[in-house]
Design a protein around this motif. Structure first.
Motif, PDB file in Angstrom:
ATOM      1  N   ALA A  43     -38.388-127.940   8.303  1.00  0.00           N
ATOM      2  CA  ALA A  43     -38.575-128.716   9.531  1.00  0.00           C
ATOM      3  C   ALA A  43     -39.361-130.003   9.263  1.00  0.00           C
ATOM      4  CB  ALA A  43     -39.303-127.877  10.574  1.00  0.00           C
ATOM      5  N   SER A  44     -38.949-131.071   9.938  1.00  0.00           N
ATOM      6  CA  SER A  44     -39.608-132.367   9.749  1.00  0.00           C
ATOM      7  C   SER A  44     -40.932-132.397  10.513  1.00  0.00           C
ATOM      8  CB  SER A  44     -38.702-133.480  10.272  1.00  0.00           C
ATOM      9  OG  SER A  44     -38.559-133.330  11.672  1.00  0.00           O
ATOM     10  N   GLU A  45     -41.728-133.415  10.211  1.00  0.00           N
ATOM     11  CA  GLU A  45     -42.974-133.594  10.949  1.00  0.00           C
ATOM     12  C   GLU A  45     -42.698-133.846  12.427  1.00  0.00           C
ATOM     13  OE1 GLU A  45     -45.890-136.523   9.650  1.00  0.00           O
ATOM     14  OE2 GLU A  45     -45.506-135.824   7.595  1.00  0.00           O
ATOM     15  N   ALA A  46     -41.636-134.597  12.669  1.00  0.00           N
ATOM     16  CA  ALA A  46     -41.280-134.911  14.046  1.00  0.00           C
ATOM     17  C   ALA A  46     -40.977-133.631  14.822  1.00  0.00           C
ATOM     18  CB  ALA A  46     -40.066-135.843  14.074  1.00  0.00           C
ATOM     19  N   GLU A  47     -40.321-132.712  14.140  1.00  0.00           N
ATOM     20  CA  GLU A  47     -39.987-131.426  14.756  1.00  0.00           C
ATOM     21  C   GLU A  47     -41.264-130.697  15.203  1.00  0.00           C
ATOM     22  OE1 GLU A  47     -37.111-129.954  15.484  1.00  0.00           O
ATOM     23  OE2 GLU A  47     -38.044-128.041  16.035  1.00  0.00           O
ATOM     24  N   THR A  48     -42.239-130.665  14.318  1.00  0.00           N
ATOM     25  CA  THR A  48     -43.509-130.001  14.628  1.00  0.00           C
ATOM     26  C   THR A  48     -44.209-130.707  15.790  1.00  0.00           C
ATOM     27  OG1 THR A  48     -43.676-129.535  12.287  1.00  0.00           O
ATOM     28  CG2 THR A  48     -45.650-129.189  13.609  1.00  0.00           C
ATOM     29  N   PHE A  49     -44.182-132.030  15.726  1.00  0.00           N
ATOM     30  CA  PHE A  49     -44.799-132.834  16.782  1.00  0.00           C
ATOM     31  C   PHE A  49     -44.178-132.514  18.141  1.00  0.00           C
ATOM     32  CE2 PHE A  49     -44.642-136.751  19.333  1.00  0.00           C
ATOM     33  CZ  PHE A  49     -46.006-136.999  19.473  1.00  0.00           C
ATOM     34  N   TYR A  50     -42.848-132.455  18.152  1.00  0.00           N
ATOM     35  CA  TYR A  50     -42.105-132.197  19.385  1.00  0.00           C
ATOM     36  C   TYR A  50     -42.434-130.813  19.944  1.00  0.00           C
ATOM     37  CZ  TYR A  50     -37.874-130.873  22.056  1.00  0.00           C
ATOM     38  OH  TYR A  50     -36.995-130.407  22.998  1.00  0.00           O
TER      39      TYR A  50
END
Lengths: 313, 428, 304
Positions: B300-307
């Motif tokens: 999972a990307s950082e953006a995914e975690t952020f979201y």
């Protein structure tokens, strides 16, 4: 004298609706246009239920007949708006006649269930022919097809005016109908069928005629809905649209000419207001319905008529 | 409820008075342009709070609210704070059109977005064109790209069903089997699946050997399963609405532990449903389409975690406050991403107020792609301005140990098909 | 699957839905038959029963069977209580005027639906079956619980019949049905009888829902179908006839289940046209025509 009083009251209501046009904001212009169309539908329902005593739960079928006659006429057969507005009431009347021929063998609650089932079959038929109707998703009517005599009916003002014209004709015809000899026979049929039979009236013919008139109203409203609002979908043929006119009529007052308009207006704005004011709008709508019926069990105008306004048609 | 979600920035508090005045004056005189530019931008959200879409609606509301907070924390749109006005449409097309008018003309929203259910979108779109107010839908229906709607209606935040289905077919026929039986609801959405997938499977040298259309009024399904031919290699299912869990459970009961074909489903059949529910054990080893992976993947990307953190969803796709409350993860990202696309298009258009609505649509039509990142956590998308439709990556996941693990991710090109409309040639 | 197995499956499914329908409709039949009230909120009483079953199973730990049995007791009591309250506070004051009660029960429908949505949310809520038994029949697997539902419905309907025909309460109810003024003259507290009948009708719907909910999750919109089907069943069976209600439930349950599955299998060549939706249209019309040519219902008396 009574007649004149009633006549002027209805003229005043029409005048008020017309005068409201420049005063209302764009949002309410569209709303009131829709309410007038729905009121025509409910007036038709009232002719069958309020005056003749036919408790139907299948009127969505007649409304949908008009809606789809207009909608499919425009999208599949290249009909213009004028043609669509004629096709609607014709379809509504024909379907009502066909249903009536069979369903009027029954009465009371059996009639209610038979009409409910015919309407359910109609709803499923719309879904079955999904290739043409797009079923639940429905179809959008091309804006170019929604023109009448060079006027674009999707504009707020023309839409309002056409809805008003339809409503005005429907209201005056309704008024004339219930004051005509035939109107009195309809009411007699509701009050005491056995006695009207003895007086030489054939209940079957009288009821069938009333139901066909009712279907013409519903079909006209359906066609107007399609042309004015540009959307034709299966949800408008569902059982919910059979219950709505019943509710409008009961709220406004069954067997009153202005009751359907009042009921439609009240229900529309009740939902509109409640759904903005709270996230649990159905509570408010439900509670208001219960309280209203406790205070006005015959509907608003029906109760007013009982308590003094005896001249109200 | 008109739930006004304002996240006041320091700037908006300071300019509160001016903003109020500017709202009244909107469109009256150009002298107010200066003040107007610090007034909040108001976005209407057509919300399925009640009716059959309610399970989606509550998550669309949460996702949009979370996105709004992020957006305002970043400084809003063009330096102006943003508000979202939520209004319930009852998941009903007639009410949808009314709500659109209410948001656009009563609440004075600059544009309206958020609708998911196709019939609401189709019922509302004519009103958008009449009022000349942009209508950005998050529906995955093929209605936009098919050309049946209008210049004011766009779908920049989620791939349409035709593209989704078409990009699934090669992997399904190559990995699961070539003889497919389809089970789908007998209405427009189901028919889109039937028609597009059948064609795509044929193009891959496979064959749909039986199509089982289930009447939409149905609440039990067992009796349809005997129609599944014995030589079926892949069972393709897609259902929507409250009865989906019944459908999947009954399918499990029907096959039990005996032989069964490979099963490939659209996650729509399980949105907002806990895959660990009793009776769903048989799903182990079956495959699903997912627009966005419910279970957080290893890569999972950082953006995914952020979201996930922003929306309040844990690694299994459930609410952080209640593990039983499973999100509509595969779809709701569109309520997030569409908001940031609105921002980009408004800024590209130099959007000042309602007079610039047409410029906004033109600016959006001119866009061609959206890059992966916090604004687009689901991945990059391409956008076709002519058809008003976005195309993203699709995921195929396999249920392993009660988790949906991605086994394949399609390319954007897998989902392309010839344009069926050019909205840019239509008048506004 | 062989034709025989398919038929067996359709038959079983038909029996399950007919049993639940018979229970729900018998509740409506009581209300309709004795009080002459068109209760539009009957489907919501059904829905409430299902939601309460979920609530009980969710908050009571332990084996599913315990929670299930508890729900079977709690749901009809709570739902019956709500119904009795609605009767006393609203319907009685309307003097059971048919038109006013329609509006009032539509109002009640809105309130109950919103209550379920606000309290329990919009998701389908699963309830585990009290026991997990999968029977392997010829060519397909079948849930043992579904067979238990059929058995339970038979037992409950028999008890209901015994209560109506062999107890004092039943006698009082029948007397009220035949002539409420005479009943009052004989010292029967008609108000109390009505409240009890309304509560019993709602309670039966709630029991039916508890039985079905392990098969078909609880959901706040689930009341619409049972309402429409129950009305049809009550009218087709003939007003006030419990026997008629049960027979009509069997008829409708079977027609509704067997035709949509069986005909497409028998006529596979016409599959593209003969979809289950078309079968449903035909099944609906068949039932409507039964009523057209026998307006008093199967077991009703003419001019009843």
């Amino acid at each position: 004298m009574r007649d004149m009083k009633a006549f002027f009251l209805h003229l005043a209501v029409l005048a008020a609706l017309l005068a409201a046009l420049p005063l209302l904001s764009a949002y309410h212009v569209t709303n009131v246009a829709k309410i007038m169309v729905l009121a025509v539908y409910a007036m038709g329902y009232n002719i069958a239920f309020g005056y003749t005593g036919l408790l139907s739960l299948g009127h969505a079928l007649f409304f949908a007949a008009g809606l789809y006659a207009a909608g499919m006429g425009i999208s599949q057969f290249g009909l213009g708006s004028a043609g669509a507005l004629v096709a609607g009431p014709v379809a509504g009347g024909l379907i009502a006649a066909a249903v009536g021929l069979l369903a009027l063998r029954t009465a009371g609650v059996a009639f209610m269930i038979v009409t409910l089932m015919f309407a359910q079959a109609g709803y499923l038929t719309v879904l079955y022919f999904v290739r043409y109707t797009r079923g639940d998703e429905g179809i959008v009517l091309d804006r170019a097809a929604r023109m009448l005599g060079g006027v674009d009916l999707s504009g707020d003002t023309p839409r309002y005016l056409l809805a008003f014209a339809l409503f005005a004709v429907a209201l005056l015809v309704n008024l004339a109908l219930v004051r005509s000899p035939f109107g009195r026979v309809m009411i007699a049929m509701r009050e005491n069928e056995a006695r009207s039979r003895m007086l030489g009236y054939n209940p079957y013919t009288v009821k069938l005629t009333a139901l066909v008139v009712s279907g013409v109203y519903a079909g006209a409203a359906g066609a107007a809905y399609a042309v004015l609002f540009g959307y034709v979908g299966a949800s408008l043929a569902s059982v919910q649209y059979s219950i709505l006119p019943l509710l409008y009529v009961l709220l406004g007052g069954a067997g009153t000419v202005l009751g359907p308009l009042l009921g439609a207006l009240l229900m529309f704005y009740l939902i509109d207001y409640a759904s903005s004011a709270t996230s649990a709008y159905q509570f408010i709508v439900g509670a208001v319905l219960v309280v209203l019926v406790l205070f006005a069990p015959k509907g608003i105008l029906g109760t007013l008529r009982e308590r003094g306004l005896r001249w109200l048609p | 409820m008109s739930n006004k979600m304002t996240m006041p920035t320091r700037r908006s508090v300071l300019s509160g008075m001016a903003a109020g005045g500017a709202l009244l004056a909107t469109g009256l005189t150009p002298r107010f342009v200066q003040a107007q530019s610090s007034a909040p931008i108001k976005l209407g959200f057509q919300l399925h709070r009640t009716g059959i879409g309610a399970a989606y609606g509550r998550w669309y509301e949460r996702t949009a609210t979370a996105a709004l907070k992020v957006l305002n924390d970043q400084g809003g749109i063009g330096g102006r704070p943003v508000e979202i006005v939520f209004e319930d449409d009852g998941t009903d097309p007639a009410r949808g059109a009314e709500v659109f008018g209410k948001l656009a003309t009563q609440a004075n929203c600059d544009l309206v977005y958020g609708a998911l259910f196709s019939h609401v979108v189709v019922g509302t779109a004519p009103r958008a064109a009449e009022l000349k107010v942009p209508y950005l839908v998050c529906s995955e229906g093929h209605h936009v790209a098919s050309g049946m709607l209008n210049r004011w209606t766009l779908q920049p935040g989620i791939t349409d069903v035709k593209s989704q289905v078409q990009s699934m077919a090669p992997w399904v026929t190559q990995n699961l089997g070539k003889k497919v039986t389809m089970v789908f609801p007998d209405y427009a959405f189901g028919h889109d699946h039937r028609d597009f997938f059948t064609a795509a499977v044929q193009a891959q040298g496979g064959e749909v050997i039986r199509q089982i259309a289930i009447p939409p009024t149905e609440t039990s399904f067992t009796r349809y399963f005997p129609q599944i031919p014995a030589d079926t290699e892949v069972l393709y299912h897609v259902m929507v609405g409250p009865a989906v869990l019944t459908f999947v459970k009954e399918l499990g009961e029907f096959y039990g532990t005996g032989d069964r074909p490979q099963i490939f489903g659209f996650i729509d059949s399980l949105e907002a449903v806990n895959i660990a529910s009793p009776g769903l054990e048989f799903l182990e080893g079956t495959h699903f389409w997912e627009g966005h992976n419910r279970n957080k993947q290893a890569d999972a990307s950082e953006a995914e975690t952020f979201y996930r953190t922003a929306v309040g969803v844990d690694d299994t796709g459930a609410s952080v406050s209640d593990a039983n409350e499973v999100s509509t993860y595969a779809h709701m990202f569109s309520a997030w991403e569409t908001l940031f696309t609105i921002k980009d298009a408004m800024e590209a258009a130099g959007y000042q107020g309602p007079a610039d609505r047409q410029k906004f649509v033109e600016a959006l039509e001119a866009m061609t792609s959206f890059a992966e990142g916090n604004d687009h956590p689901q991945g990059d998308l391409s956008f076709n301005g002519k058809t008003h439709q976005a195309f993203g990556h699709q995921n195929i996941s396999k249920v392993e140990g009660g988790k949906l693990i991605r086994v394949h991710r399609t390319s954007l090109e897998d989902g392309y098909y010839p344009d069926e409309v050019d909205y840019t040639t239509q008048s506004f | 699957m062989s034709l025989g197995s398919i038929f067996l499956l359709a038959l079983l499914e038909g029996l399950v839905s007919a049993s639940v329908l018979a229970l729900t409709a018998s509740g409506l039949s009581l209300v309709f038959g004795i009080m002459r009230v068109v209760n539009v909120a009957h489907g919501e009483f059904f829905m409430l029963g299902a939601v309460i079953a979920w609530f009980v199973s969710h908050w009571v730990g332990g084996p599913p069977a315990v929670a299930f049995v508890l729900a079977l007791g709690v749901a009809p009591l709570v739902v019956g209580g709500i119904a009795a309250l609605a009767d006393t506070l609203v319907l009685k004051r309307l003097n059971y005027e048919p038109e006013a009660t329609i509006v009032a029960t539509i109002g009640l429908l809105y309130i109950l639906q919103q209550g379920a949505l606000s309290l329990f949310g919009p998701n389908a809520l699963p309830v585990p079956a009290p026991f997990d038994l999968r029977l392997q029949l010829i060519g397909f697997g079948y849930s043992g619980y579904k067979l238990a539902v059929i058995a339970a419905a038979v037992v409950i309907l028999l008890s209901l019949w015994l209560i109506l025909t062999h107890t004092r309460i039943g006698l009082v109810m029948r007397a009220t049905q035949i002539d409420r003024n005479t009943a009052r003259a004989f010292g029967i507290n008609v108000d109390r009888v009505y409240a009890m009948v309304f509560a019993m009708g709602a309670g039966l719907a709630a029991i039916a829902a508890v039985l079905i909910v392990p098969i078909q999750q609880a959901h706040y919109l689930m009341g619409a179908d049972p309402l429409l089907l129950s009305f049809s069943v009550v009218i087709i069976g003939g007003l006030g006839s419990l026997r008629g209600t049960v027979v009509a439930a069997l008829l409708i349950g079977m027609v509704d289940q067997v035709i949509p599955i069986f005909l497409p299998v028998v006529l596979p060549d016409y599959g593209a046209y003969f979809t289950p939706t078309l079968a449903k249209i035909l099944a609906t019309l068949v039932v409507a025509l039964v009523l057209v040519f026998r307006p008093q219902g199967l077991f009703g008396k003419r001019h009843a």
